[in-house]
Scaffold this active site. Structure first.
Site, PDB file in Angstrom:
ATOM      1  N   GLU A 479       2.168 -16.132  -4.082  1.00 16.32           N
ATOM      2  CA  GLU A 479       1.154 -17.195  -4.029  1.00 16.32           C
ATOM      3  C   GLU A 479       1.279 -18.146  -5.217  1.00 16.32           C
ATOM      4  O   GLU A 479       1.039 -19.350  -5.095  1.00 16.32           O
ATOM      5  CB  GLU A 479      -0.251 -16.594  -3.970  1.00 16.32           C
ATOM      6  CG  GLU A 479      -0.525 -15.739  -2.739  1.00 16.32           C
ATOM      7  CD  GLU A 479      -0.297 -16.472  -1.425  1.00 16.32           C
ATOM      8  OE1 GLU A 479      -0.437 -17.713  -1.383  1.00 16.32           O
ATOM      9  OE2 GLU A 479       0.036 -15.805  -0.426  1.00 16.32           O
ATOM     10  N   HIS A 482       3.597 -20.983  -4.500  1.00 21.32           N
ATOM     11  CA  HIS A 482       2.949 -22.123  -3.842  1.00 21.32           C
ATOM     12  C   HIS A 482       2.242 -23.009  -4.875  1.00 21.32           C
ATOM     13  O   HIS A 482       2.314 -24.245  -4.821  1.00 21.32           O
ATOM     14  CB  HIS A 482       1.909 -21.632  -2.822  1.00 21.32           C
ATOM     15  CG  HIS A 482       2.487 -21.086  -1.561  1.00 21.32           C
ATOM     16  ND1 HIS A 482       3.388 -21.784  -0.785  1.00 21.32           N
ATOM     17  CD2 HIS A 482       2.255 -19.914  -0.902  1.00 21.32           C
ATOM     18  CE1 HIS A 482       3.698 -21.059   0.279  1.00 21.32           C
ATOM     19  NE2 HIS A 482       3.030 -19.926   0.230  1.00 21.32           N
TER      20      HIS A 482
END
Length: 668
Positions: A479, A482
């Site tokens: 994550e 991202h």
């Protein structure tokens, strides 16, 4: 115009026990292993994310109306100005104004603990979404862009990025049906608005737990589930439970078919297909995959079939290893079932390499992992984190951390809100949400991106920080990939900033981070015992890195099955149920048997954000694997390679064709 909603201070220090291994904990480690200072409630409420209107649920209506009023003015400007760069800039302002409400609401409707906020955010999403669909079929607005693209003399004066954004905006008009006659345009808008409702209904339903009477389960396992009076609530698969009966019960109950949600999925797929046909595409998959790296669903299916053939022998070997392990554990049955795969995949790794999470977790405190990310990004990209104390009303839960992201020469890049801990009514999902995209504003200043990383980690206790399993640590790195894409994709236009790019490319930076997370050169730099500061023993480190090779084929084959199911659902309509389709795809692409009276597809929440694009994870993994092996495996801290990676791949957002970015980076 596409509405691009994405789902991709001071602290009290908790001083660890000092040993000869511990020197000092960095401020980032302390921020996440310590207790966050409580917000001063006496200070003025600044509103969620510093948006003044959002100090209460009613503020969503105010923010929405403000954005829509601004939209009217910008539409008038776009339609009245002569064609030129200002046309594209106006469109981007229009997109930015709407996305600032819609993107924020897209997170709040699932992430806020207050039902009133969630409900208000959901209404705002639908209302803004409806306005966008009307704009996407606004002929006058489209003509202002068309005049620009057809004026060769003016077009030659535009810089490449402005020209590219103009082309992308025109593509959004085209796939929305702006070329249709008035009645069909109205029908397209109606279908899109209906899809907004169906998307919300399916997504919400896919996350809800199932209930069963307490007496329906054997008494000796009831306490392992959530008991609510006379019923038991099951909200997950309990896939890591060592109790076979618990796994089986959870699988059958959690996946038990819900007739209304089955009907919703049927309507959703039918509506998507009708929309695609209306605007000139053979299927929804053909529409969704236009302008991706693969372009067509035929290419996707060929990729999935080739991958299946390539993995077949290894997948069979993996399943045999799991069956053998199940027999050794004296299970009630030697048949390998779908509820067995995650558990026995882990069990095989544990048996071969002693990958017991309890051995690793003390070395993977949340603070240590965040410190490791900070160290990695600092060396690789010149980027570092600074913990900031949120203002009153800025965050939705007191355990949310706010990180300012700085570059060593460029200064502030943006902010990451870290919503990492479990709480009631919070989805058990790991997600990245864009709250505000970066762009060059009219006054010459850069609008800093804001993102939320939402995880589902166990909260710290009074005496122990949050301790991550190796899998949780890997998800955190994913994550954060991202988030870095959002921070470093500093484009002129927010319409193409950061992760606003082709879905099958958007996962490349995040999947690449998984390789860093399991590399011994990286892990040994940050894995420290939360009490003693002792580094992770070399034997455990070696086992962790080697274990990634075990059962990897079977795990990948499961993802191939999901991707194939997604493609068939969004292909040509078939006169059979979604469950019958699932049975066939499971037999063809997975191998483990379908379990009667289950409907896994109703938990396939990726059908909403990744409809016809779930293959992106597999495509991105193939690309990320190539990048890792050729560019970072020997030296994961190579600054020159890191700068090249940023320059060639992260910086462009969606402004450059994905394959050109990959080729530009690989052609050294």
């Amino acid at each position: 115009m596409k509405l691009a909603c994405h789902r991709f201070g001071s602290v009290v220090k908790n001083t660890p026990t000092i040993s000869r291994y511990a020197t000092t904990w960095s401020s980032v480690v302390e921020a996440f292993n310590g207790q966050q200072r409580r917000v001063d409630l006496c200070k003025e409420d600044v509103g969620l994310f510093g948006v003044p209107e959002l100090s209460s649920p009613a503020g969503f209506k105010v923010a929405q109306q403000k954005a829509l009023r601004k939209t009217e003015l910008l539409v008038a400007t776009a339609c009245s100005n002569p064609p030129g760069a200002l046309t594209v800039e106006t469109f981007d302002q229009l997109s930015d104004s709407l996305c600032k409400v819609a993107d924020l609401a897209d997170f709040v409707k699932v992430g806020h603990p207050d039902p009133a906020f969630r409900k208000a955010a959901e209404k705002a999403c639908i209302n803004i979404g409806t306005a966008v669909e009307k704009l996407n079929t606004n002929v006058d607005l489209c003509m202002s862009l068309k005049k620009l693209l057809e004026n060769k003399e003016v077009l030659e004066t535009l810089d490449p990025d402005t020209r590219k954004v103009a082309e992308l905006l025109m593509f959004d008009f085209e796939i929305s049906g702006v070329h249709l006659d008035e009645s069909k345009r109205g029908k397209a808008v109606s279908l899109n608005v209906n899809l907004l409702d169906l998307n919300n209904e399916f997504l919400n339903g896919s996350l809800l737990p199932n209930r069963i009477e307490k007496k329906a389960l054997p008494e000796h396992i009831r306490h392992l589930f959530s008991i609510d009076g006379k019923s038991i609530q099951i909200g997950s698969l309990h896939a890591d439970s060592p109790n076979e009966l618990v796994r089986e019960a959870a699988y059958k109950i959690f996946l038990y078919p819900n007739s209304s949600l089955l009907h919703c999925l049927d309507d959703l797929l039918a509506c998507r297909n009708e929309l695609a046909k209306l605007v000139g595409y053979e299927t929804f998959a053909h529409r969704a995959l236009k302008r991706t790296m693969v372009e067509t669903p035929e290419t996707v299916m060929k990729f999935l079939e080739l991958l299946t053939v390539k993995l077949s022998d290894r997948t069979a070997k993996d399943f045999n290893l799991m069956r053998d392990m199940k027999m050794k554990m004296n299970s009630r049955s030697t048949d390998l079932m779908p509820w067995d795969h995650p558990y026995f995949s882990s069990a095989v790794r544990t048996a071969r390499y002693n990958i017991d999470s309890s051995l690793y977790s003390p070395y993977f405190s949340l603070g240590a992992c965040m410190g490791g990310l900070n160290m990695l990004f600092s060396q690789l990209l010149g980027v570092s984190f600074q913990n900031e104390q949120p203002m009153a009303g800025e965050v939705w839960s007191e355990d949310v951390r706010k990180l300012a992201v700085f570059h060593e020469t460029e200064g502030l890049l943006g902010y990451i809100y870290c919503d990492f801990f479990r709480r009631p009514d919070k989805p058990h999902q790991d997600c990245h949400f864009t709250i505000q995209g970066g762009r060059l504003k009219e006054d010459g200043e850069y609008q800093h991106p804001l993102v939320v990383l939402m995880l589902s980690l166990p909260p710290p206790t009074h005496s122990t920080p949050t301790l991550l399993t190796p899998g949780m640590m890997e998800n955190l790195f994913h994550e954060m990939g991202h988030a870095m894409h959002s921070m470093l994709g500093r484009t002129r236009y927010q319409h193409v900033t950061g992760t606003r790019c082709s879905t099958d490319f958007a996962e490349v930076p995040s999947v690449l981070m998984e390789f860093f997370a399991t590399d011994h050169q990286v892990v040994r730099k940050f894995a420290r015992h939360y009490q003693t500061g002792q580094p992770l023993p070399k034997t455990l480190l070696s086992c962790l890195c080697e274990s990634k090779r075990i059962c990897g084929a079977a795990d990948t084959q499961l993802q191939i099955f999901y991707a194939a199911l997604d493609q068939v659902y969004h292909g040509k309509p078939q006169n059979r149920s979604t469950t019958d389709i699932l049975k066939e795809m499971q037999e063809k692409f997975y191998g483990l048997p379908y379990v009667p009276n289950t409907a896994w597809q109703l938990r396939f929440s990726h059908l909403i954000g990744y409809g016809a694009k779930y293959y992106s994870y597999l495509m991105s993994r193939a690309i990320a694997s190539m990048i890792w092996r050729q560019c970072f495996q020997k030296d994961p801290f190579n600054r020159e390679m890191g700068e090249r990676y940023r320059r060639e791949m992260l910086a462009h957002g969606g402004i450059k064709e994905p394959m050109l970015m990959v080729q530009g980076f690989m052609d050294r």
